[in-house]
Structures are given as structure tokens and as C-alpha cells.
Scaffold this motif. Structure first.
Motif, PDB file in Angstrom:
ATOM      1  N   THR A   1     -61.083  64.916  23.982  1.00 55.06           N
ATOM      2  CA  THR A   1     -60.214  65.700  23.088  1.00 55.06           C
ATOM      3  C   THR A   1     -59.860  64.932  21.816  1.00 55.06           C
ATOM      4  OG1 THR A   1     -58.190  64.961  24.213  1.00 55.06           O
ATOM      5  CG2 THR A   1     -59.200  67.043  24.969  1.00 55.06           C
ATOM      6  N   GLU A   2     -60.073  63.624  21.812  1.00 55.30           N
ATOM      7  CA  GLU A   2     -59.755  62.829  20.629  1.00 55.30           C
ATOM      8  C   GLU A   2     -61.003  62.432  19.839  1.00 55.30           C
ATOM      9  OE1 GLU A   2     -57.170  59.680  22.048  1.00 55.30           O
ATOM     10  OE2 GLU A   2     -55.454  61.035  22.037  1.00 55.30           O
ATOM     11  N   GLU A   3     -62.130  63.088  20.122  1.00 56.00           N
ATOM     12  CA  GLU A   3     -63.357  62.809  19.364  1.00 56.00           C
ATOM     13  C   GLU A   3     -63.179  63.129  17.881  1.00 56.00           C
ATOM     14  OE1 GLU A   3     -66.345  65.088  21.433  1.00 56.00           O
ATOM     15  OE2 GLU A   3     -66.784  63.442  22.822  1.00 56.00           O
ATOM     16  N   ASP A   4     -62.338  64.123  17.571  1.00 56.46           N
ATOM     17  CA  ASP A   4     -62.075  64.498  16.181  1.00 56.46           C
ATOM     18  C   ASP A   4     -60.938  63.692  15.568  1.00 56.46           C
ATOM     19  OD1 ASP A   4     -64.049  66.443  16.357  1.00 56.46           O
ATOM     20  OD2 ASP A   4     -62.629  68.015  16.932  1.00 56.46           O
ATOM     21  N   GLY A   5     -60.432  62.714  16.291  1.00 52.83           N
ATOM     22  CA  GLY A   5     -59.360  61.875  15.781  1.00 52.83           C
ATOM     23  C   GLY A   5     -58.168  61.863  16.716  1.00 52.83           C
ATOM     24  N   GLN A   6     -57.329  60.882  16.485  1.00 52.26           N
ATOM     25  CA  GLN A   6     -56.115  60.706  17.287  1.00 52.26           C
ATOM     26  C   GLN A   6     -55.254  61.957  17.201  1.00 52.26           C
ATOM     27  OE1 GLN A   6     -53.980  57.172  16.114  1.00 52.26           O
ATOM     28  NE2 GLN A   6     -52.186  57.701  17.344  1.00 52.26           N
ATOM     29  N   ILE A   7     -54.603  62.303  18.321  1.00 46.53           N
ATOM     30  CA  ILE A   7     -53.742  63.488  18.363  1.00 46.53           C
ATOM     31  C   ILE A   7     -52.270  63.101  18.261  1.00 46.53           C
ATOM     32  CG2 ILE A   7     -52.972  65.421  19.813  1.00 46.53           C
ATOM     33  CD1 ILE A   7     -55.808  65.584  20.942  1.00 46.53           C
ATOM     34  N   VAL A   8     -51.851  62.125  19.049  1.00 48.80           N
ATOM     35  CA  VAL A   8     -50.439  61.746  19.132  1.00 48.80           C
ATOM     36  C   VAL A   8     -50.197  60.465  18.342  1.00 48.80           C
ATOM     37  CG1 VAL A   8     -48.555  61.121  20.697  1.00 48.80           C
ATOM     38  CG2 VAL A   8     -50.229  62.840  21.400  1.00 48.80           C
ATOM     39  N   GLY A   9     -49.191  60.535  17.442  1.00 52.38           N
ATOM     40  CA  GLY A   9     -48.840  59.350  16.657  1.00 52.38           C
ATOM     41  C   GLY A   9     -47.873  58.446  17.388  1.00 52.38           C
ATOM     42  N   ASN A  10     -46.944  59.039  18.134  1.00 50.23           N
ATOM     43  CA  ASN A  10     -45.981  58.226  18.879  1.00 50.23           C
ATOM     44  C   ASN A  10     -45.342  59.050  19.997  1.00 50.23           C
ATOM     45  OD1 ASN A  10     -43.133  58.768  18.703  1.00 50.23           O
ATOM     46  ND2 ASN A  10     -42.794  57.207  17.190  1.00 50.23           N
ATOM     47  N   ILE A  11     -44.931  58.356  21.043  1.00 45.48           N
ATOM     48  CA  ILE A  11     -44.306  58.988  22.208  1.00 45.48           C
ATOM     49  C   ILE A  11     -42.980  58.286  22.479  1.00 45.48           C
ATOM     50  CG2 ILE A  11     -44.493  59.454  24.693  1.00 45.48           C
ATOM     51  CD1 ILE A  11     -47.561  59.258  24.355  1.00 45.48           C
ATOM     52  N   VAL A  12     -41.948  59.081  22.704  1.00 47.54           N
ATOM     53  CA  VAL A  12     -40.634  58.558  23.096  1.00 47.54           C
ATOM     54  C   VAL A  12     -40.282  59.217  24.418  1.00 47.54           C
ATOM     55  CG1 VAL A  12     -38.178  58.454  22.486  1.00 47.54           C
ATOM     56  CG2 VAL A  12     -39.913  58.277  20.699  1.00 47.54           C
ATOM     57  N   ASN A  13     -39.810  58.426  25.383  1.00 44.76           N
ATOM     58  CA  ASN A  13     -39.384  59.027  26.645  1.00 44.76           C
ATOM     59  C   ASN A  13     -38.040  58.472  27.076  1.00 44.76           C
ATOM     60  OD1 ASN A  13     -40.559  56.511  27.496  1.00 44.76           O
ATOM     61  ND2 ASN A  13     -40.748  57.337  29.548  1.00 44.76           N
ATOM     62  N   GLN A  14     -37.319  59.294  27.830  1.00 48.58           N
ATOM     63  CA  GLN A  14     -36.024  58.931  28.388  1.00 48.58           C
ATOM     64  C   GLN A  14     -35.949  59.479  29.805  1.00 48.58           C
ATOM     65  OE1 GLN A  14     -32.459  59.735  25.932  1.00 48.58           O
ATOM     66  NE2 GLN A  14     -33.868  60.690  24.494  1.00 48.58           N
ATOM     67  N   PHE A  15     -35.199  58.802  30.661  1.00 50.19           N
ATOM     68  CA  PHE A  15     -34.961  59.281  32.024  1.00 50.19           C
ATOM     69  C   PHE A  15     -33.525  59.780  32.090  1.00 50.19           C
ATOM     70  CE2 PHE A  15     -38.477  56.375  32.309  1.00 50.19           C
ATOM     71  CZ  PHE A  15     -39.359  57.100  33.094  1.00 50.19           C
ATOM     72  N   LEU A  16     -33.372  60.991  32.612  1.00 58.98           N
ATOM     73  CA  LEU A  16     -32.077  61.660  32.603  1.00 58.98           C
ATOM     74  C   LEU A  16     -31.638  62.014  34.019  1.00 58.98           C
ATOM     75  CD1 LEU A  16     -33.072  64.209  29.803  1.00 58.98           C
ATOM     76  CD2 LEU A  16     -31.883  62.032  29.469  1.00 58.98           C
ATOM     77  N   LEU A  17     -30.333  61.909  34.272  1.00 56.34           N
ATOM     78  CA  LEU A  17     -29.730  62.368  35.524  1.00 56.34           C
ATOM     79  C   LEU A  17     -28.818  63.534  35.214  1.00 56.34           C
ATOM     80  CD1 LEU A  17     -28.634  59.131  37.437  1.00 56.34           C
ATOM     81  CD2 LEU A  17     -30.310  60.822  38.159  1.00 56.34           C
ATOM     82  N   PRO A  18     -28.900  64.623  35.982  1.00 53.82           N
ATOM     83  CA  PRO A  18     -28.000  65.752  35.733  1.00 53.82           C
ATOM     84  C   PRO A  18     -26.550  65.380  36.067  1.00 53.82           C
ATOM     85  CG  PRO A  18     -29.546  66.256  37.528  1.00 53.82           C
ATOM     86  CD  PRO A  18     -29.848  64.873  37.049  1.00 53.82           C
ATOM     87  N   THR A  19     -25.627  65.944  35.318  1.00 51.72           N
ATOM     88  CA  THR A  19     -24.208  65.733  35.592  1.00 51.72           C
ATOM     89  C   THR A  19     -23.795  66.626  36.769  1.00 51.72           C
ATOM     90  OG1 THR A  19     -23.593  67.498  34.069  1.00 51.72           O
ATOM     91  CG2 THR A  19     -23.709  65.258  33.159  1.00 51.72           C
ATOM     92  N   ALA A  20     -22.617  66.385  37.283  1.00 51.81           N
ATOM     93  CA  ALA A  20     -22.110  67.163  38.408  1.00 51.81           C
ATOM     94  C   ALA A  20     -21.960  68.638  38.043  1.00 51.81           C
ATOM     95  CB  ALA A  20     -20.771  66.618  38.881  1.00 51.81           C
ATOM     96  N   PHE A  21     -21.741  68.953  36.767  1.00 52.29           N
ATOM     97  CA  PHE A  21     -21.531  70.339  36.354  1.00 52.29           C
ATOM     98  C   PHE A  21     -22.765  70.959  35.705  1.00 52.29           C
ATOM     99  CE2 PHE A  21     -19.806  67.272  33.368  1.00 52.29           C
ATOM    100  CZ  PHE A  21     -20.497  67.567  32.184  1.00 52.29           C
ATOM    101  N   SER A  22     -23.899  70.296  35.802  1.00 51.98           N
ATOM    102  CA  SER A  22     -25.139  70.819  35.217  1.00 51.98           C
ATOM    103  C   SER A  22     -25.689  71.960  36.063  1.00 51.98           C
ATOM    104  CB  SER A  22     -26.179  69.701  35.153  1.00 51.98           C
ATOM    105  OG  SER A  22     -27.419  70.217  34.710  1.00 51.98           O
ATOM    106  N   SER A  23     -26.249  72.981  35.385  1.00 50.73           N
ATOM    107  CA  SER A  23     -26.915  74.068  36.117  1.00 50.73           C
ATOM    108  C   SER A  23     -28.260  73.593  36.648  1.00 50.73           C
ATOM    109  CB  SER A  23     -27.096  75.292  35.229  1.00 50.73           C
ATOM    110  OG  SER A  23     -27.969  74.992  34.157  1.00 50.73           O
ATOM    111  N   VAL A  24     -28.772  72.528  36.094  1.00 49.58           N
ATOM    112  CA  VAL A  24     -30.024  71.911  36.572  1.00 49.58           C
ATOM    113  C   VAL A  24     -29.641  70.753  37.474  1.00 49.58           C
ATOM    114  CG1 VAL A  24     -32.120  70.700  35.866  1.00 49.58           C
ATOM    115  CG2 VAL A  24     -31.218  72.551  34.455  1.00 49.58           C
ATOM    116  N   LYS A  25     -30.157  70.749  38.677  1.00 48.38           N
ATOM    117  CA  LYS A  25     -29.817  69.670  39.621  1.00 48.38           C
ATOM    118  C   LYS A  25     -31.028  68.834  39.939  1.00 48.38           C
ATOM    119  CE  LYS A  25     -25.557  70.895  40.119  1.00 48.38           C
ATOM    120  NZ  LYS A  25     -24.565  70.219  39.394  1.00 48.38           N
TER     121      LYS A  25
END
Length: 162
Positions: free
Chosen positions: A138-162
Motif C-alpha cells: 500500500t506504500e508503493e506510491d509513497g508513505q501514507i502516515v507522517g506521524n502517529i500519537v497514541n494514548q492509553f485511557l481508563l474509563p471513569t466511574a461515570f463513563s457510559s463506556v466501561k
């Protein structure tokens, strides 16, 4: 189909004094009325195992080389998601930037049971020969991504996502 439970009159049937207007003779006898009904038996349910730790979410933001966002979206749609399924990686959502610093970003969330789960599955994915070959193609036509940033998250006690 459910059974119809009929009202049962209580009292001696030979008296003739058991009209519907006489409350003494029209009391509802639930035990008698329901004893003949065959109630459906639910299969026993195993008690849910309580998670000791909430899910860990990883937020990853890919900033693309200008004009290469469509190539990245196509790679995720046609290649990456199938390989993630193979390795048991669970995505929790994908987003492109509508308004913000750059409209050349892809942001997505991954759901992990633990950091050990993440390390095992992500490393297996990254070293998968199918991924390495597909990424290079997929990168034969050149680089696709210039930079990646990631973070790890924990849901709070009141989050609708658990």
C-alpha cells in the motif's frame, strides 16, 4: 403461544349462589389457576464474571502525509481490520476530523483487556508477514502516515463506556 388462565370461582358449585356479582364467590385463586399452566423454564444462566479492571482503551491518531488519507482509509477497510480480527484486536470506533487542526487525521480507539493483552496481540499483528507485505504494497506510491500519537485511557466511574 401462551396459555389463557381463566378465573376460578371459589365455593361449592352446587349452591348456585356463585354469580360473578358475588365477590365472596369470585375471588381469584392464583395457585389453582396457575397450577395447570406450564410455565416456560429458562435455561440456567451462569452468573456474570465481574471484571476486576475496566477495559483499557488505546486512542491512536494518525496524521497522514497531505492527500494520503484516502489511501489510509482504504488500507484499514480492506486489509487492517481483517488482520486485527485474526489477532483478536477489538476496535471501538474510527473517526476522521471534521473540524480541527488537520483534516488529514484518522483517530481510532482499540479496546484491551489489559496492557499484557495489548502487548501480546499488537506485537503479533505487527510481526505478521501478511501485515508487513500488505503495508509495503500500500506504500508503493509513497508513505501514507507522517506521524502517529497514541494514548492509553481508563474509563471513569461515570463513563457510559466501561
Amino acid at each position: 403461544a401462551g396459555s389463557i388462565v381463566r378465573k376460578k370461582r371459589i365455593g361449592p358449585p352446587e349452591t348456585g349462589a356463585h354469580s360473578l356479582s358475588n365477590p365472596a364467590w369470585t375471588a381469584y385463586d392464583w395457585r389453582a389457576a396457575t397450577s395447570a399452566v406450564e410455565w416456560p423454564i429458562r435455561p440456567s444462566r451462569k452468573p456474570k464474571k465481574k471484571r476486576e479492571m475496566p477495559m483499557i482503551y488505546e486512542m491512536r491518531v494518525y496524521r497522514c502525509v497531505p492527500g494520503r488519507l484516502p489511501a489510509l482509509l482504504k488500507r484499514f477497510d480492506t486489509i487492517t481490520l481483517k488482520l486485527w480480527e485474526k489477532h483478536g484486536i477489538k476496535q471501538a470506533g474510527f473517526f476522521t476530523t471534521l473540524v480541527g487542526e488537520s483534516n488529514q487525521e484518522l483517530t481510532y480507539l482499540l479496546a484491551w483487556d489489559s496492557m499484557g493483552d495489548r502487548e501480546k496481540k499488537w506485537n503479533a499483528f505487527q510481526s505478521d508477514p501478511d501485515w508487513i507485505a500488505a503495508r509495503a504494497k500500500t506504500e508503493e506510491d509513497g508513505q501514507i502516515v507522517g506521524n502517529i500519537v497514541n494514548q492509553f485511557l481508563l474509563p471513569t466511574a461515570f463513563s457510559s463506556v466501561k
